[in-house]
Write a protein that holds these residues in place. Structure first.
Motif, PDB file in Angstrom:
ATOM      1  N   MET A   1     101.108  -6.640  16.507  1.00 57.02           N
ATOM      2  CA  MET A   1      99.418  -6.822  16.775  1.00 57.02           C
ATOM      3  C   MET A   1      98.826  -7.429  15.414  1.00 57.02           C
ATOM      4  SD  MET A   1      96.974  -4.208  18.423  1.00 57.02           S
ATOM      5  CE  MET A   1      95.218  -4.580  18.377  1.00 57.02           C
ATOM      6  N   LYS A   2      98.011  -8.303  15.547  1.00 58.70           N
ATOM      7  CA  LYS A   2      97.396  -9.062  14.589  1.00 58.70           C
ATOM      8  C   LYS A   2      96.066  -8.185  14.226  1.00 58.70           C
ATOM      9  CE  LYS A   2      95.555 -13.297  13.055  1.00 58.70           C
ATOM     10  NZ  LYS A   2      94.378 -13.676  12.928  1.00 58.70           N
ATOM     11  N   SER A   3      95.998  -8.194  12.954  1.00 59.88           N
ATOM     12  CA  SER A   3      94.651  -7.364  12.284  1.00 59.88           C
ATOM     13  C   SER A   3      93.335  -8.173  12.820  1.00 59.88           C
ATOM     14  CB  SER A   3      94.902  -7.561  10.999  1.00 59.88           C
ATOM     15  OG  SER A   3      93.693  -6.974  10.219  1.00 59.88           O
ATOM     16  N   ASN A   4      92.571  -7.387  13.152  1.00 60.22           N
ATOM     17  CA  ASN A   4      91.134  -7.837  13.466  1.00 60.22           C
ATOM     18  C   ASN A   4      90.159  -7.896  12.322  1.00 60.22           C
ATOM     19  OD1 ASN A   4      92.029  -8.471  16.151  1.00 60.22           O
ATOM     20  ND2 ASN A   4      91.493  -6.374  16.867  1.00 60.22           N
ATOM     21  N   LEU A   5      90.799  -7.427  10.985  1.00 61.07           N
ATOM     22  CA  LEU A   5      89.896  -7.619  10.088  1.00 61.07           C
ATOM     23  C   LEU A   5      89.347  -8.651   9.623  1.00 61.07           C
ATOM     24  CD1 LEU A   5      91.754  -5.194   7.613  1.00 61.07           C
ATOM     25  CD2 LEU A   5      89.847  -4.527   9.171  1.00 61.07           C
ATOM     26  N   LYS A   7      88.591 -10.244   6.864  1.00 63.40           N
ATOM     27  CA  LYS A   7      89.656 -10.943   5.998  1.00 63.40           C
ATOM     28  C   LYS A   7      91.005 -11.827   6.512  1.00 63.40           C
ATOM     29  CE  LYS A   7      92.611  -7.286   4.250  1.00 63.40           C
ATOM     30  NZ  LYS A   7      93.582  -7.507   4.216  1.00 63.40           N
ATOM     31  N   ASP A   8      91.230 -11.243   7.765  1.00 59.81           N
ATOM     32  CA  ASP A   8      92.567 -11.580   8.447  1.00 59.81           C
ATOM     33  C   ASP A   8      92.112 -12.497   9.412  1.00 59.81           C
ATOM     34  OD1 ASP A   8      93.910  -9.955   6.616  1.00 59.81           O
ATOM     35  OD2 ASP A   8      94.020  -8.398   8.115  1.00 59.81           O
ATOM     36  N   THR A   9      91.139 -12.930   9.835  1.00 56.75           N
ATOM     37  CA  THR A   9      90.678 -13.591  11.090  1.00 56.75           C
ATOM     38  C   THR A   9      89.592 -14.731  10.877  1.00 56.75           C
ATOM     39  OG1 THR A   9      88.581 -12.128  11.606  1.00 56.75           O
ATOM     40  CG2 THR A   9      90.866 -11.583  12.651  1.00 56.75           C
ATOM     41  N   THR A  10      89.329 -16.065  11.373  1.00 56.62           N
ATOM     42  CA  THR A  10      88.326 -16.819  11.302  1.00 56.62           C
ATOM     43  C   THR A  10      87.367 -16.615  12.194  1.00 56.62           C
ATOM     44  OG1 THR A  10      89.376 -18.431  13.156  1.00 56.62           O
ATOM     45  CG2 THR A  10      90.310 -18.621  11.021  1.00 56.62           C
ATOM     46  N   LYS A  11      86.198 -17.107  11.908  1.00 61.95           N
ATOM     47  CA  LYS A  11      84.969 -16.995  12.829  1.00 61.95           C
ATOM     48  C   LYS A  11      85.319 -17.324  14.245  1.00 61.95           C
ATOM     49  CE  LYS A  11      80.034 -17.741  13.378  1.00 61.95           C
ATOM     50  NZ  LYS A  11      79.034 -18.480  12.735  1.00 61.95           N
ATOM     51  N   GLU A  12      86.026 -18.265  14.631  1.00 56.85           N
ATOM     52  CA  GLU A  12      86.591 -18.690  15.798  1.00 56.85           C
ATOM     53  C   GLU A  12      87.432 -17.509  16.614  1.00 56.85           C
ATOM     54  OE1 GLU A  12      86.971 -20.693  13.326  1.00 56.85           O
ATOM     55  OE2 GLU A  12      85.210 -21.802  13.966  1.00 56.85           O
ATOM     56  N   GLU A  13      88.434 -17.073  15.830  1.00 49.29           N
ATOM     57  CA  GLU A  13      89.221 -15.745  16.340  1.00 49.29           C
ATOM     58  C   GLU A  13      88.337 -14.390  16.496  1.00 49.29           C
ATOM     59  OE1 GLU A  13      93.357 -16.498  14.317  1.00 49.29           O
ATOM     60  OE2 GLU A  13      91.922 -15.682  12.880  1.00 49.29           O
ATOM     61  N   ARG A  14      87.120 -14.353  15.960  1.00 51.88           N
ATOM     62  CA  ARG A  14      86.371 -13.118  16.164  1.00 51.88           C
ATOM     63  C   ARG A  14      85.575 -13.329  17.341  1.00 51.88           C
ATOM     64  NH1 ARG A  14      85.966 -13.644  10.251  1.00 51.88           N
ATOM     65  NH2 ARG A  14      84.220 -14.748  10.454  1.00 51.88           N
ATOM     66  N   ILE A  15      85.204 -14.775  17.395  1.00 58.24           N
ATOM     67  CA  ILE A  15      84.175 -14.916  18.712  1.00 58.24           C
ATOM     68  C   ILE A  15      85.223 -14.636  19.891  1.00 58.24           C
ATOM     69  CG2 ILE A  15      83.385 -16.952  20.211  1.00 58.24           C
ATOM     70  CD1 ILE A  15      82.110 -17.989  17.287  1.00 58.24           C
ATOM     71  N   ALA A  16      86.517 -15.229  19.987  1.00 58.16           N
ATOM     72  CA  ALA A  16      87.506 -14.960  20.841  1.00 58.16           C
ATOM     73  C   ALA A  16      87.693 -13.669  21.219  1.00 58.16           C
ATOM     74  CB  ALA A  16      88.733 -15.932  20.748  1.00 58.16           C
ATOM     75  N   GLY A  45      81.219 -12.507   9.657  1.00 61.25           N
ATOM     76  CA  GLY A  45      82.013 -11.836   8.700  1.00 61.25           C
ATOM     77  C   GLY A  45      81.035 -11.069   7.712  1.00 61.25           C
ATOM     78  N   LYS A  46      80.149 -10.219   8.254  1.00 61.88           N
ATOM     79  CA  LYS A  46      79.494  -9.393   7.454  1.00 61.88           C
ATOM     80  C   LYS A  46      79.805  -7.941   7.532  1.00 61.88           C
ATOM     81  CE  LYS A  46      75.260 -12.204   7.987  1.00 61.88           C
ATOM     82  NZ  LYS A  46      73.924 -12.340   8.244  1.00 61.88           N
ATOM     83  N   ARG A  47      80.262  -7.538   8.637  1.00 65.50           N
ATOM     84  CA  ARG A  47      80.610  -5.916   8.760  1.00 65.50           C
ATOM     85  C   ARG A  47      81.731  -6.017   9.867  1.00 65.50           C
ATOM     86  NH1 ARG A  47      76.268  -2.279  10.778  1.00 65.50           N
ATOM     87  NH2 ARG A  47      76.025  -3.803  12.522  1.00 65.50           N
ATOM     88  N   GLU A  48      82.639  -5.069   9.545  1.00 60.23           N
ATOM     89  CA  GLU A  48      83.743  -4.787  10.284  1.00 60.23           C
ATOM     90  C   GLU A  48      83.480  -4.187  11.448  1.00 60.23           C
ATOM     91  OE1 GLU A  48      86.675  -6.004   9.720  1.00 60.23           O
ATOM     92  OE2 GLU A  48      86.894  -6.464   7.471  1.00 60.23           O
ATOM     93  N   ILE A  49      84.226  -4.389  12.493  1.00 58.73           N
ATOM     94  CA  ILE A  49      84.173  -3.620  13.988  1.00 58.73           C
ATOM     95  C   ILE A  49      83.963  -1.915  13.699  1.00 58.73           C
ATOM     96  CG2 ILE A  49      85.615  -3.295  16.129  1.00 58.73           C
ATOM     97  CD1 ILE A  49      86.749  -5.962  15.919  1.00 58.73           C
ATOM     98  N   ALA A  50      84.965  -1.451  13.033  1.00 59.46           N
ATOM     99  CA  ALA A  50      84.884   0.007  12.594  1.00 59.46           C
ATOM    100  C   ALA A  50      83.541   0.486  12.282  1.00 59.46           C
ATOM    101  CB  ALA A  50      85.810   0.260  11.861  1.00 59.46           C
ATOM    102  N   GLU A  51      82.779  -0.273  11.351  1.00 63.63           N
ATOM    103  CA  GLU A  51      81.449  -0.135  10.861  1.00 63.63           C
ATOM    104  C   GLU A  51      80.455  -0.276  11.954  1.00 63.63           C
ATOM    105  OE1 GLU A  51      80.371  -1.597   6.840  1.00 63.63           O
ATOM    106  OE2 GLU A  51      82.252  -3.088   7.236  1.00 63.63           O
TER     107      GLU A  51
END
Length: 68
Positions: A1-5, A7-16, A45-51
């Motif tokens: 499973m790919k990291s969702n952090l 640092k490991d994703t692009t903005k496009e991947e985070r939107i997806a 890219g300001k705060r992680e999902i967990a935060e």
């Protein structure tokens, strides 16, 4: 499973990722939750999902609790 952090994703991947969380029937219509607003800091890219999730946790009360 790919990291969702961030640092490991692009903005496009985070939107997806957020787009994948929205139900096909858009079942969030009857509530005040807007996933785009809630996770905007993650997308940008300001705060992680967990935060963000940790900030949203709270105490929930039932009607019975409120009537005691």
């Amino acid at each position: 499973m790919k990291s969702n952090l961030i640092k490991d994703t692009t903005k496009e991947e985070r939107i997806a990722l957020i787009k994948a969380w929205i139900p096909d029937d858009d079942g969030l219509q009857d509530c005040d939750m807007d996933l785009w607003d809630i996770y905007a800091d993650y997308i940008n890219g300001k705060r992680e999902i967990a935060e963000i999730n940790a900030q949203m946790t709270g105490t929930f009360y039932t009607e019975e609790d409120l009537n005691d």
